[in-house]
Motif scaffolding. Structure first.
Motif, PDB file in Angstrom:
ATOM      1  N   MET A  53       0.856  -1.194   0.000  1.00 30.00           N
ATOM      2  CA  MET A  53       0.000   0.000   0.000  1.00 30.00           C
ATOM      3  C   MET A  53       0.891   1.242   0.000  1.00 30.00           C
ATOM      4  SD  MET A  53      -3.014  -1.286  -0.051  1.00 30.00           S
ATOM      5  CE  MET A  53      -4.072   0.101   0.377  1.00 30.00           C
ATOM      6  N   PRO A  54       0.668   2.159  -0.918  1.00 35.12           N
ATOM      7  CA  PRO A  54       1.517   3.353  -0.984  1.00 35.12           C
ATOM      8  C   PRO A  54       1.177   4.331   0.136  1.00 35.12           C
ATOM      9  CG  PRO A  54      -0.232   3.521  -2.600  1.00 35.12           C
ATOM     10  CD  PRO A  54      -0.358   2.152  -1.983  1.00 35.12           C
ATOM     11  N   PRO A  55       2.164   5.112   0.579  1.00 38.16           N
ATOM     12  CA  PRO A  55       1.865   6.144   1.580  1.00 38.16           C
ATOM     13  C   PRO A  55       1.012   7.242   0.969  1.00 38.16           C
ATOM     14  CG  PRO A  55       4.101   6.391   0.776  1.00 38.16           C
ATOM     15  CD  PRO A  55       3.574   5.108   0.176  1.00 38.16           C
ATOM     16  N   ALA A  56       0.317   7.957   1.782  1.00 38.14           N
ATOM     17  CA  ALA A  56      -0.514   9.058   1.286  1.00 38.14           C
ATOM     18  C   ALA A  56      -0.060  10.349   1.952  1.00 38.14           C
ATOM     19  CB  ALA A  56      -1.987   8.792   1.599  1.00 38.14           C
ATOM     20  N   PRO A  57       0.322  11.367   1.204  1.00 34.40           N
ATOM     21  CA  PRO A  57       0.444  11.342  -0.256  1.00 34.40           C
ATOM     22  C   PRO A  57       1.783  10.731  -0.675  1.00 34.40           C
ATOM     23  CG  PRO A  57       0.999  13.508   0.566  1.00 34.40           C
ATOM     24  CD  PRO A  57       0.596  12.701   1.776  1.00 34.40           C
ATOM     25  N   ALA A  58       1.793  10.059  -1.802  1.00 30.06           N
ATOM     26  CA  ALA A  58       3.027   9.464  -2.325  1.00 30.06           C
ATOM     27  C   ALA A  58       3.690  10.436  -3.300  1.00 30.06           C
ATOM     28  CB  ALA A  58       2.721   8.152  -3.037  1.00 30.06           C
ATOM     29  N   ASP A  59       5.011  10.504  -3.263  1.00 30.80           N
ATOM     30  CA  ASP A  59       5.769  11.290  -4.230  1.00 30.80           C
ATOM     31  C   ASP A  59       5.962  10.424  -5.469  1.00 30.80           C
ATOM     32  OD1 ASP A  59       7.493  12.784  -5.709  1.00 30.80           O
ATOM     33  OD2 ASP A  59       8.990  13.068  -4.142  1.00 30.80           O
ATOM     34  N   TRP A  60       4.967  10.448  -6.343  1.00 29.28           N
ATOM     35  CA  TRP A  60       4.949   9.491  -7.440  1.00 29.28           C
ATOM     36  C   TRP A  60       6.084   9.692  -8.433  1.00 29.28           C
ATOM     37  CZ3 TRP A  60       3.311   4.911  -7.557  1.00 29.28           C
ATOM     38  CH2 TRP A  60       2.194   4.521  -6.809  1.00 29.28           C
ATOM     39  N   LEU A  61       6.521  10.939  -8.625  1.00 25.80           N
ATOM     40  CA  LEU A  61       7.644  11.149  -9.540  1.00 25.80           C
ATOM     41  C   LEU A  61       8.899  10.447  -9.032  1.00 25.80           C
ATOM     42  CD1 LEU A  61       7.229  14.879 -10.640  1.00 25.80           C
ATOM     43  CD2 LEU A  61       6.680  12.804 -11.922  1.00 25.80           C
ATOM     44  N   ALA A  62       9.130  10.511  -7.716  1.00 28.78           N
ATOM     45  CA  ALA A  62      10.293   9.831  -7.138  1.00 28.78           C
ATOM     46  C   ALA A  62      10.131   8.318  -7.196  1.00 28.78           C
ATOM     47  CB  ALA A  62      10.509  10.295  -5.700  1.00 28.78           C
ATOM     48  N   VAL A  63       8.915   7.844  -6.888  1.00 33.22           N
ATOM     49  CA  VAL A  63       8.661   6.392  -6.929  1.00 33.22           C
ATOM     50  C   VAL A  63       8.907   5.841  -8.332  1.00 33.22           C
ATOM     51  CG1 VAL A  63       6.871   4.627  -6.738  1.00 33.22           C
ATOM     52  CG2 VAL A  63       7.055   6.407  -4.990  1.00 33.22           C
ATOM     53  N   ILE A  64       8.362   6.535  -9.331  1.00 35.21           N
ATOM     54  CA  ILE A  64       8.499   6.040 -10.713  1.00 35.21           C
ATOM     55  C   ILE A  64       9.943   6.151 -11.187  1.00 35.21           C
ATOM     56  CG2 ILE A  64       7.872   6.569 -13.100  1.00 35.21           C
ATOM     57  CD1 ILE A  64       5.036   7.022 -12.144  1.00 35.21           C
ATOM     58  N   GLU A  65      10.653   7.206 -10.750  1.00 34.97           N
ATOM     59  CA  GLU A  65      12.061   7.318 -11.124  1.00 34.97           C
ATOM     60  C   GLU A  65      12.856   6.117 -10.627  1.00 34.97           C
ATOM     61  OE1 GLU A  65      15.912  10.321 -10.611  1.00 34.97           O
ATOM     62  OE2 GLU A  65      14.022  10.747  -9.571  1.00 34.97           O
ATOM     63  N   ILE A  66      12.649   5.731  -9.371  1.00 39.49           N
ATOM     64  CA  ILE A  66      13.361   4.572  -8.811  1.00 39.49           C
ATOM     65  C   ILE A  66      12.887   3.275  -9.473  1.00 39.49           C
ATOM     66  CG2 ILE A  66      13.743   3.218  -6.722  1.00 39.49           C
ATOM     67  CD1 ILE A  66      13.525   5.816  -5.133  1.00 39.49           C
ATOM     68  N   ALA A  67      11.570   3.152  -9.689  1.00 43.99           N
ATOM     69  CA  ALA A  67      11.036   1.939 -10.314  1.00 43.99           C
ATOM     70  C   ALA A  67      11.561   1.769 -11.733  1.00 43.99           C
ATOM     71  CB  ALA A  67       9.511   1.985 -10.320  1.00 43.99           C
ATOM     72  N   ASN A  68      11.595   2.864 -12.504  1.00 42.81           N
ATOM     73  CA  ASN A  68      12.129   2.788 -13.867  1.00 42.81           C
ATOM     74  C   ASN A  68      13.603   2.393 -13.849  1.00 42.81           C
ATOM     75  OD1 ASN A  68       9.722   3.546 -15.054  1.00 42.81           O
ATOM     76  ND2 ASN A  68      10.298   5.684 -15.336  1.00 42.81           N
ATOM     77  N   HIS A  69      14.367   3.028 -12.961  1.00 36.95           N
ATOM     78  CA  HIS A  69      15.798   2.750 -12.887  1.00 36.95           C
ATOM     79  C   HIS A  69      16.061   1.302 -12.486  1.00 36.95           C
ATOM     80  CE1 HIS A  69      20.044   3.847 -12.270  1.00 36.95           C
ATOM     81  NE2 HIS A  69      20.005   3.005 -11.259  1.00 36.95           N
ATOM     82  N   SER A  70      15.195   0.753 -11.634  1.00 38.34           N
ATOM     83  CA  SER A  70      15.389  -0.602 -11.099  1.00 38.34           C
ATOM     84  C   SER A  70      14.659  -1.677 -11.895  1.00 38.34           C
ATOM     85  CB  SER A  70      14.904  -0.656  -9.641  1.00 38.34           C
ATOM     86  OG  SER A  70      15.553   0.310  -8.861  1.00 38.34           O
ATOM     87  N   TRP A  71      14.013  -1.318 -12.994  1.00 33.76           N
ATOM     88  CA  TRP A  71      13.242  -2.256 -13.821  1.00 33.76           C
ATOM     89  C   TRP A  71      12.091  -2.890 -13.032  1.00 33.76           C
ATOM     90  CZ3 TRP A  71      17.090  -5.569 -17.200  1.00 33.76           C
ATOM     91  CH2 TRP A  71      17.930  -4.711 -17.918  1.00 33.76           C
ATOM     92  N   LEU A  72      11.464  -2.122 -12.166  1.00 33.82           N
ATOM     93  CA  LEU A  72      10.383  -2.645 -11.336  1.00 33.82           C
ATOM     94  C   LEU A  72       9.036  -1.977 -11.617  1.00 33.82           C
ATOM     95  CD1 LEU A  72      12.104  -3.146  -7.862  1.00 33.82           C
ATOM     96  CD2 LEU A  72      11.187  -4.916  -9.357  1.00 33.82           C
ATOM     97  N   THR A  73       8.960  -1.134 -12.640  1.00 36.40           N
ATOM     98  CA  THR A  73       7.706  -0.416 -12.912  1.00 36.40           C
ATOM     99  C   THR A  73       6.530  -1.361 -13.135  1.00 36.40           C
ATOM    100  OG1 THR A  73       9.062   1.335 -13.881  1.00 36.40           O
ATOM    101  CG2 THR A  73       6.693   1.431 -14.305  1.00 36.40           C
ATOM    102  N   PRO A  74       6.666  -2.438 -13.936  1.00 34.71           N
ATOM    103  CA  PRO A  74       5.526  -3.350 -14.090  1.00 34.71           C
ATOM    104  C   PRO A  74       5.123  -4.023 -12.787  1.00 34.71           C
ATOM    105  CG  PRO A  74       7.175  -3.748 -15.794  1.00 34.71           C
ATOM    106  CD  PRO A  74       7.806  -2.851 -14.780  1.00 34.71           C
ATOM    107  N   ALA A  75       6.098  -4.323 -11.931  1.00 39.72           N
ATOM    108  CA  ALA A  75       5.790  -4.956 -10.646  1.00 39.72           C
ATOM    109  C   ALA A  75       5.033  -3.995  -9.734  1.00 39.72           C
ATOM    110  CB  ALA A  75       7.082  -5.421  -9.969  1.00 39.72           C
ATOM    111  N   VAL A  76       5.348  -2.698  -9.796  1.00 38.58           N
ATOM    112  CA  VAL A  76       4.619  -1.706  -9.009  1.00 38.58           C
ATOM    113  C   VAL A  76       3.157  -1.668  -9.452  1.00 38.58           C
ATOM    114  CG1 VAL A  76       4.397   0.770  -8.522  1.00 38.58           C
ATOM    115  CG2 VAL A  76       6.652  -0.301  -8.491  1.00 38.58           C
ATOM    116  N   PHE A  77       2.932  -1.683 -10.762  1.00 35.86           N
ATOM    117  CA  PHE A  77       1.557  -1.696 -11.271  1.00 35.86           C
ATOM    118  C   PHE A  77       0.793  -2.907 -10.748  1.00 35.86           C
ATOM    119  CE2 PHE A  77      -1.406  -3.582 -14.296  1.00 35.86           C
ATOM    120  CZ  PHE A  77      -2.343  -2.563 -14.418  1.00 35.86           C
ATOM    121  N   LEU A  78       1.395  -4.090 -10.847  1.00 43.83           N
ATOM    122  CA  LEU A  78       0.702  -5.309 -10.439  1.00 43.83           C
ATOM    123  C   LEU A  78       0.425  -5.310  -8.945  1.00 43.83           C
ATOM    124  CD1 LEU A  78      -0.248  -7.684 -12.165  1.00 43.83           C
ATOM    125  CD2 LEU A  78       1.779  -8.952 -11.443  1.00 43.83           C
ATOM    126  N   ALA A  79       1.382  -4.815  -8.145  1.00 43.23           N
ATOM    127  CA  ALA A  79       1.180  -4.762  -6.696  1.00 43.23           C
ATOM    128  C   ALA A  79       0.026  -3.823  -6.334  1.00 43.23           C
ATOM    129  CB  ALA A  79       2.466  -4.302  -6.012  1.00 43.23           C
TER     130      ALA A  79
END
Length: 333
Positions: free
Chosen positions: A1-27
């Motif tokens: 569960m993401p924190p509220a409010p989530a800093d989505w730009l930072a989350v996506i930057e790390i997810a993209n860099h780590s190749w985890l963006t699809p896993a974030v979507f599924l979670a």
């Protein structure tokens, strides 16, 4: 569960860099938290997951075709890392993991038959890339031999493989034990790619370890990696696995000071950029020195050094560092 409010730009930057963006979507989708996120975030994550799912379906078809060709030549390969995940994943999960290639392991005596079988399917060696490729495929196929694996990882680690047979779509392969898969992921990152010295973290592989955690024989893992001389590096990885993914590792395996200091250093490098620079530089130099000492350092000639570095400088600082160190840094923090 993401924190509220989530800093989505930072989350996506790390997810993209780590190749985890699809896993974030599924979670998010499975937790029911996706509808509550901003529409542009939902659309972006959905798009990346959908495209990765299409690519992984192509990779799985390629993998099944390659194993089928090997089977017809009398070769049953062992599937490693992402190849094993692709072969076993239900269709609902196949879009979660991003990967760059397909890894198979065979006995050395099977290499001529395997090369002939894959050649008949149109595979050819690639200059500048490890493995075999075809122009229409989604990824490269890497064919490893057992003696090379023994040299790289040691007999004690290979002994934990304890393979089981996997059958799917009329093809047969060997699947190594969860303990071997964990040992392989740890050795690949910490030793082969130098994360132990450089203090880097591959979140994608940590997520793979977290998925295996319930099936790992932790004390067999310790015995095999201790015999290979790499338990301190492994213990560092297990501390990071617990710290970032909440995986419960037996307390008697993670109590020593040196791994705790290494884990602390990894966290400092991520959280404090000013301190990170000298720590990363010292780690990179230590790892480079080790590789040169072992005869595994990057090789240059006087003729190609300056043009190679000039090309990489135009591609950015990260590519320049990769060229100087002779390593692909990949999706690492």
């Amino acid at each position: 569960m993401p924190p509220a409010p989530a800093d989505w730009l930072a989350v996506i930057e790390i997810a993209n860099h780590s190749w985890l963006t699809p896993a974030v979507f599924l979670a998010l989708e499975r937790s029911g938290a996706l509808p509550g996120q901003p529409s542009e975030i939902r659309d972006y994550l959905s798009f990346i997951h959908g495209r990765n799912r299409q690519r992984n379906l192509r990779l799985r078809a390629q993998l099944i075709e390659a194993i089928g060709g090997l089977n017809r030549a009398g070769v049953r390969p062992m599937v490693l890392k992402g190849a094993g995940i692709l072969l076993l994943a239900p269709d609902a999960d196949i879009g979660a993991r991003m990967m760059s290639d397909l890894d198979l392991l065979i006995a050395d005596k099977e290499k001529p038959a395997a090369d002939a079988a894959l050649g008949a399917l149109g595979y050819q060696a690639s200059q500048g890339l490890h493995g075999l490729w075809r122009s229409a495929d989604a990824g490269v196929l890497e064919l490893h031999c057992l003696n090379d694996a023994l040299e790289a990882y040691g007999a004690a680690i290979i002994a934990t493989a304890r393979c089981s047979s996997v059958e799917r779509d009329r093809i047969q392969a060997w699947l190594p034990s969860p303990t071997f898969r964990a040992a392989h992921l740890i050795m690949h990152d910490q030793v082969k790619e130098g994360d132990y010295w450089r203090g880097s973290i591959d979140l994608r592989h940590l997520r793979d370890l977290a998925a295996l955690a319930g099936e790992i024989d932790w004390h067999m893992l310790e015995a095999s990696l201790s015999a290979a001389g790499w338990w301190t590096a492994a213990e560092t990885q297990l501390l990071t696995l617990h710290g970032l993914f909440g995986v419960q590792v037996p307390a008697d395996l993670t109590g020593r000071l040196a791994p705790r200091l290494q884990h602390w250093r990894r966290m400092v490098q991520i959280r404090h950029p000013i301190l990170a620079a000298p720590l990363r530089l010292a780690g990179a130099m230590a790892w480079l020195a080790r590789r040169i000492r072992l005869g595994d350092g990057p090789s240059f000639t006087l003729a190609d050094f300056a043009p190679r570095i000039a090309r990489k400088l135009l591609q950015g600082r990260r590519r320049t560092i990769e060229a100087l160190m002779g390593v692909h840094l990949g999706p690492k923090l």
